[in-house]
Design an enzyme around this catalytic site. Structure first.
Site, mmCIF file in Angstrom:
data_model
loop_
_atom_site.group_PDB
_atom_site.id
_atom_site.type_symbol
_atom_site.label_atom_id
_atom_site.label_comp_id
_atom_site.label_asym_id
_atom_site.label_seq_id
_atom_site.Cartn_x
_atom_site.Cartn_y
_atom_site.Cartn_z
ATOM 1 N N SER A 1 -45.794 -65.869 -51.769
ATOM 2 C CA SER A 1 -46.230 -65.081 -52.909
ATOM 3 C C SER A 1 -47.276 -65.842 -53.723
ATOM 4 O O SER A 1 -48.302 -66.243 -53.188
ATOM 5 C CB SER A 1 -45.003 -64.707 -53.763
ATOM 6 O OG SER A 1 -45.318 -63.755 -54.742
ATOM 7 N N ASP B 1 -44.839 -54.575 -47.895
ATOM 8 C CA ASP B 1 -44.804 -55.427 -49.086
ATOM 9 C C ASP B 1 -46.028 -55.153 -49.956
ATOM 10 O O ASP B 1 -47.144 -55.551 -49.609
ATOM 11 C CB ASP B 1 -44.770 -56.898 -48.652
ATOM 12 C CG ASP B 1 -44.691 -57.862 -49.816
ATOM 13 O OD1 ASP B 1 -44.717 -57.408 -50.978
ATOM 14 O OD2 ASP B 1 -44.600 -59.081 -49.563
ATOM 15 N N HIS C 1 -40.310 -58.229 -50.142
ATOM 16 C CA HIS C 1 -41.148 -59.358 -50.560
ATOM 17 C C HIS C 1 -40.373 -60.679 -50.538
ATOM 18 O O HIS C 1 -40.899 -61.704 -50.945
ATOM 19 C CB HIS C 1 -41.686 -59.099 -51.973
ATOM 20 C CG HIS C 1 -42.651 -60.138 -52.466
ATOM 21 N ND1 HIS C 1 -43.808 -60.463 -51.793
ATOM 22 C CD2 HIS C 1 -42.624 -60.939 -53.573
ATOM 23 C CE1 HIS C 1 -44.454 -61.407 -52.460
ATOM 24 N NE2 HIS C 1 -43.752 -61.718 -53.543
#
Length: 455
Positions: free
Chosen positions: A277, A345, A394
């Site tokens: 991320s 995602d 995610h």
């Protein structure tokens, strides 16, 4: 339920999308003679011609083909975009590096009453053991801290400007070095957890990176929130996190690579940056920074074959980081990025929900102006979803479980196998993985809208 992506479409000009299928199928692998051949600097900078598929060797090892695994030829021959297959050695390395990111969540102390609040719970010597990875094969040499230059009304004064533990730098042990075929310098980054980092995700306007003072390249722009996390200095210097995230990383990685050249002349060396991320954005910024400053090219940083020390990014659920000029410059410098992305995602589609590589041509036709966010590197697409926990699309644990499941033909349940993000956010306030993931997605989406509208 997790599944394999049924159809990923053709390759775009900015990234190649491939599909993951069961590893039992035949893969278009590199010829056996190529797996032991080092890539020259010229090969590393230029795209390799398409090679004819060849059956993979059962004796293939990461030591025998490590340069290919690190992307010297943009993973040609290891990823087959037609059959949707991935070489088992590459698959194993993608999963291994994902596992090495997970300690950044597991060991992060989010208890406000703890003396290690916003730091790692454990000392460097025992951290990997404490999180259940005693045989990881790396020695941690430094913890890295990042401080977002942001404030908001509810932020406690004691935490304003304070560096948060963001990851670690490590070097492979002798045993792991023999297995890998080179000494590996690893930098691992976690994703967004603290409130200041959520706010930083809102700062999605593009601004020049300007890492090289001799050649600032004002056209090369990156997301301002990520840039702030990378370049802002810790105002408290607590836990030894002196200087910005950038300064800490440049000092430590340069020191380690130089030490390898001096203490072990002739030994091959690699620099691997792995992040999830927001952490993948920091990894990409650091890779670009190293390459732009030439720190992967100077004398001591050449390995036994005379090649530059390769710098490779393994990104998991990463957002876009910069504009098309940033992507072009990364390609020109030979920065290698393998983007592991779940097609479900939304974080991987942000920022730049409107202005991006896919809409650039359309907007230009309408006379629209402005910078377009553009992904960097080769995309390795996964497809997984848990109806019981939508936010796990995610989750790093779900990413790694999906990659590993492909090796044995299983389909993981993301809700059961991917709980790292959920665990971290429970410490913040009992939030579920879904709530925390969508919080990040909402922040990036809002920031992308602000960028698109030019506010």
């Amino acid at each position: 339920m997790a599944a394999l992506h049924p159809q990923c479409g053709g390759a775009s000009s900015t990234a190649r999308r491939v599909r993951c299928r069961a590893a039992s199928r035949t893969i278009a692998a590199a010829a056996a003679t190529a797996t032991s051949t080092a890539c020259s600097p010229v090969e590393a900078a230029a795209p390799a011609p398409r090679r004819a598929p060849a059956r993979r060797s059962t004796a293939a090892t990461v030591a025998g083909m490590w340069r290919q695994v690190q992307g010297c030829n943009d993973w040609e021959g290891l990823i087959d975009p037609v059959a949707g297959e991935v070489h088992p050695v590459l698959r194993a390395e993608v999963a291994r590096y994902g596992d090495l990111v997970s300690p950044c969540y597991k060991a992060f102390d989010l208890d406000p009453s703890s003396r290690r609040h916003l730091n790692c719970k454990y000392g460097r010597e025992r951290m990997l053991d404490e999180v259940g990875m005693p045989g990881a094969g790396y020695v941690i040499t430094r913890y890295i801290y990042a401080a977002a230059d942001v404030t908001f009304p509810t932020m406690e004064p004691s935490t304003a400007g304070r560096g948060r533990w963001i990851g670690y730098v490590a070097v492979s042990t002798d045993d792991m070095t023999r297995r890998l075929g080179r000494r590996d310098v690893l930098v691992s980054f976690r994703g967004t957890v603290t409130p200041a980092e959520w706010v930083a995700n809102l700062m999605s306007s593009l601004e020049p990176a300007r890492f090289d003072p001799c050649d600032p390249r004002p056209d090369v722009k990156v997301e301002s929130g990520f840039l702030s996390l990378y370049t802002s200095a810790d105002k408290t210097c607590r836990f030894g996190g002196a200087g910005s995230c950038r300064e800490q990383l440049l000092r430590e990685v340069s020191r380690l690579v130089d030490a390898c050249g001096k203490d072990r002349p002739g030994e091959d060396v690699s620099v691997t940056l792995a992040g999830h991320s927001m952490g993948s954005a920091l990894a990409l910024l650091f890779a670009y920074d190293l390459a732009e400053l030439g720190l992967n090219q100077h004398g001591l940083n050449r390995d036994a074959s005379g090649c530059r020390v390769p710098v490779t990014v393994f990104s998991y659920g990463g957002p876009r980081v910069g504009n098309s000029a940033f992507k072009d410059r990364c390609d020109e410098l030979g920065v290698k990025v393998l983007r592991v992305a779940n097609v479900r995602d939304p974080v991987t589609m942000l920022p730049g929900a409107i202005l991006n590589e896919g809409t650039k041509g359309f907007l230009a036709g309408w006379g629209a102006t402005g910078d377009c966010y553009t992904h960097v590197g080769v995309e390795l697409a996964l497809d997984f979803l848990s109806l019981r926990d939508p936010g796990s699309v995610h989750d790093l644990g779900a990413y790694v479980a999906s990659v590993k499941a492909e090796a044995c033909g299983k389909v993981p349940n993301a809700a059961e196998d991917g709980g790292i993000l959920a665990m971290a956010m429970e410490l913040v306030g009992g939030q579920s993985a879904a709530a925390s993931a969508w919080k990040e997605i909402a922040a990036l989406q809002m920031g992308g809208l602000v960028q698109s509208l030019g506010f």
